[in-house]
Design an enzyme around this catalytic site. Structure first.
Site: not given
Ligand code: GLA
Length: 653
Positions: A406, A448, A469
């Protein structure tokens, strides 16, 4: 006949006092004010909005209404996206209001207001930001049956889109104010879904599977039906063996190559077989990954016992028998400090990552975890920056099969990346994962940026998040789903567009899980669209509390077959007609999966002309949610689709 009266700002009634521009005591004033219907006084329970609840005379955050620095005593506080439908019965003369972003929002807020009369947009605001003065509306309503007040997202997402309708008033025809009412949709019938838990034995799952020669192999044959079941596999490559009692295939493929395997299963009622092509050439995820992830249900409350419970439940609920195989730990497992050798360690919530991985593997399932290319993860835990190789090796040593990676704090390392900058940390980690001793699926999570759908695969990604998210609202889920046409080209076997994890069942990002806020029809649309889009099917709910209807929704093997189709071509939108859409994808057997979608607020008929997908002549059509052939159709098919619902069809070859 509907009359649209041109808007005159100066004639508008603004404050509440100002909005009663009649002298108290005069005959005319009394008569006219009796015709005024204040919309915030109506039943607000039918308002749909994607965050919070509608508030009378308050902002959605519960504060006094305030827009552009001016306070308003009366109005309706809502949040994008929202819809408020009012029945007029041809008894209204006009509508007036002002609208704007509440001063409690922040600078990211941006909304557009629309006034819709009998399905037509008759007035709209530009994109409104916090601090802008309210936008005035005045619309004639004579002859109209319905008025809808809509608030749309005006910018990148709906965060902080706190939107106020100020002094929203319908002026009724004389004596008719009681016929102006809020439309409260009747409870929707719960869509009927086929029962998938049949006693006859049936093998499910992908027809093609990728791995590397010389690395550990693990595959539990997904198979439903009464137990006990006896398994066998014909044509397994050298190095693999099957356990006839559990259907777990394990070992290491000795030599690179393609192997045509036939999987077999039998129980007391009969037998089932399925072809299974093992491609041992290093390409993973030849179909979209399926499994569970901790984030949408537990967020920071995840711990080792909850992950073990999820693995147990994949088996006990039968979900694993339909192909769900990954059990993925999301953020917050990491210890704050690396050990003296620089190795990442779990925090006290996870006593042993190695034991946990071994336990999940003993069930024939696979395990995943999460990190960030930056120094910190999104939740502020230890990231992999400058420890990428060490981390990849550590994950492999523990026995992990999947990494979600991430972006988050990497923004501090490269605040203004160009395309190469977006790609760099993913290329780096992908290299080390490939060099590690295990096959590790690589899930890119960077929302994206830089149009990742065009290059995710080229940097070693097996899936890549294309959106922000998700949450369990219609606005969030449908925005992720229906923006997907533009991503379609870059996805296919080995690399998939990821519109984020599923939001059905009980979830809630920590604390006590609560039921999803999506209606049953919206949930059908969610799973239909994810399958049409060839999206990863990663559950995000508490599997210990899954109800029978949700299980049916998640285990329909014909819907899952669409998702897992070996051709790997994601659906695109082939038609849009107002609120209805048709999405379609070709399937490996020459058939077509077609979703008839209704994004509108009422049931609507949707017709699919076969020629829009270049299909001619007569075809048998199957309703996949019912698992029934519904007839032979020439050139087109029409179905009634519920509000926010989807009819998912297969046009047989
Ligand atoms: C981001 C991701 C989520 C999750 C959180 C964890 O927001 O998009 O899917 O993994 O981090 O902190």
């Amino acid at each position: 006949m509907l009359t649209l009266i041109p808007f005159l700002v100066t004639s508008l009634p603004f404050g509440r006092e100002a909005s009663m521009p009649f002298k108290q005591g005069s005959q005319t004033a009394a008569a006219q004010s009796a015709n005024i219907v204040r919309l915030e006084d109506l039943d607000l329970s039918g308002i749909q909005q994607d965050w919070g609840s509608p508030e009378k005379d308050k902002s959605v955050g519960g504060k006094p209404l305030s827009v552009g620095g001016t306070h308003f005593q009366f109005g309706l506080g809502t949040h994008a996206t929202s819809r408020f439908l009012i029945t007029l019965n041809q008894d209204a003369a006009s509508f007036s209001a002002q609208a704007g972003v509440d001063d409690e929002a922040n600078s990211t807020a941006s909304v557009k207001f629309q006034v819709i009369v009998d399905g037509h947009i008759v007035a709209r605001s530009p994109a409104m930001k916090m601090g802008m003065p309210p936008w005035p509306f005045y619309v004639g309503l004579r002859g109209a049956k319905y008025l809808e007040l809509r608030v749309l997202n005006g910018g990148p997402g709906i965060d902080y889109d706190h939107a106020d309708w100020l002094n929203p008033i319908v002026t009724a025809l004389p004596g008719k104010s009681s016929s102006i009412t809020a439309y409260v949709p009747p409870p929707e019938p719960i869509p009927v879904l086929a029962n998938n838990f049949l006693p006859q034995v049936q093998i499910h799952g992908p027809r093609v599977y990728g791995c590397s020669a010389g690395k550990p192999f693990l595959y539990r044959i997904p198979c439903s039906g009464d137990r006990p079941v006896q398994y066998a596999a014909k044509g397994l490559p050298q190095g693999l063996k099957i356990d006839p009692q559990t259907g777990i295939i394990s070992g290491e493929v000795k030599h690179r190559g393609n192997y045509k395997v036939t999987l077999l299963a039998k129980n007391s009622l009969g037998s089932s077989h399925r072809t299974f092509l093992i491609k041992a050439d290093g390409m993973l995820a030849l179909t979209p990954p399926m499994g569970w992830n901790s984030w949408n249900v537990w967020a920071g409350d995840v711990d080792q016992s909850k992950v073990e419970a999820a693995a147990d439940e994949l088996r006990k609920t039968g979900l694993a028998n339909f192909g769900y195989q990954f059990v993925n730990i999301d953020d917050t497992w990491e210890a704050p400090q690396r050990n003296p050798k620089g190795r990442v360690e779990p925090n006290q919530k996870f006593p042993s990552m190695k034991d946990l991985a071994a336990y999940v593997h003993s069930l024939g399932l696979k395990i995943g975890l999460y990190s960030s290319p930056g120094p910190k993860t999104c939740a502020g835990f230890t990231g992999s920056y400058q420890h990428e190789k060490q981390d990849a090796d550590q994950y492999a040593r523990w026995g992990f099969d999947y990494l979600k990676y991430d972006w988050c704090s990497y923004g501090g390392i490269d605040p203004h990346p160009d395309l190469a900058g977006y790609q760099k940390p993913y290329r780096l980690m992908s290299k080390f994962l490939k060099q590690s001793k295990r096959d590790i699926i690589f899930s890119l999570c960077q929302y994206g940026m830089g149009d990742v759908w065009n290059w995710g695969k080229s940097v070693g990604g097996n899936l890549w998040r294309c959106t922000g998210d998700i949450n369990d609202s219609w606005g969030s889920m449908s925005a992720n789903a229906f923006g997907a046409s533009k991503w379609a080209k870059g996805a296919g076997p080995g690399g998939w567009n990821d519109p984020d994890m599923l939001v059905v069942g009980k979830l809630g990002w920590g604390g006590k899980p609560r039921p999803t806020k999506l209606t049953p029809n919206e949930q059908v649309t969610h799973i239909s669209m994810w399958s049409l889009l060839a999206a990863p099917l990663i559950l995000g709910c508490d599997l210990t509390q899954i109800d029978p209807w949700t299980l049916r929704l998640l285990t329909n093997p014909e819907v899952i077959d669409v998702d897992q189709d070996s051709l790997g071509k994601p659906a695109v939108r082939v038609e849009k007609n107002g609120d209805t859409e048709i999405w379609a994808r070709p399937l490996y057997d020459g058939g077509w999966a077609v979703g008839l979608v209704n994004r509108g607020g009422f049931p609507q008929k949707v017709t699919c002309q076969f020629d829009i997908i270049h299909v001619t002549g007569k075809h048998v059509v199957r309703n996949l949610w019912l698992r029934k052939n519904i007839g032979t159709f020439a050139n087109k098919i029409t179905e009634l689709v519920p509000r926010h619902g989807t009819v998912l069809l297969k046009i047989l070859r």
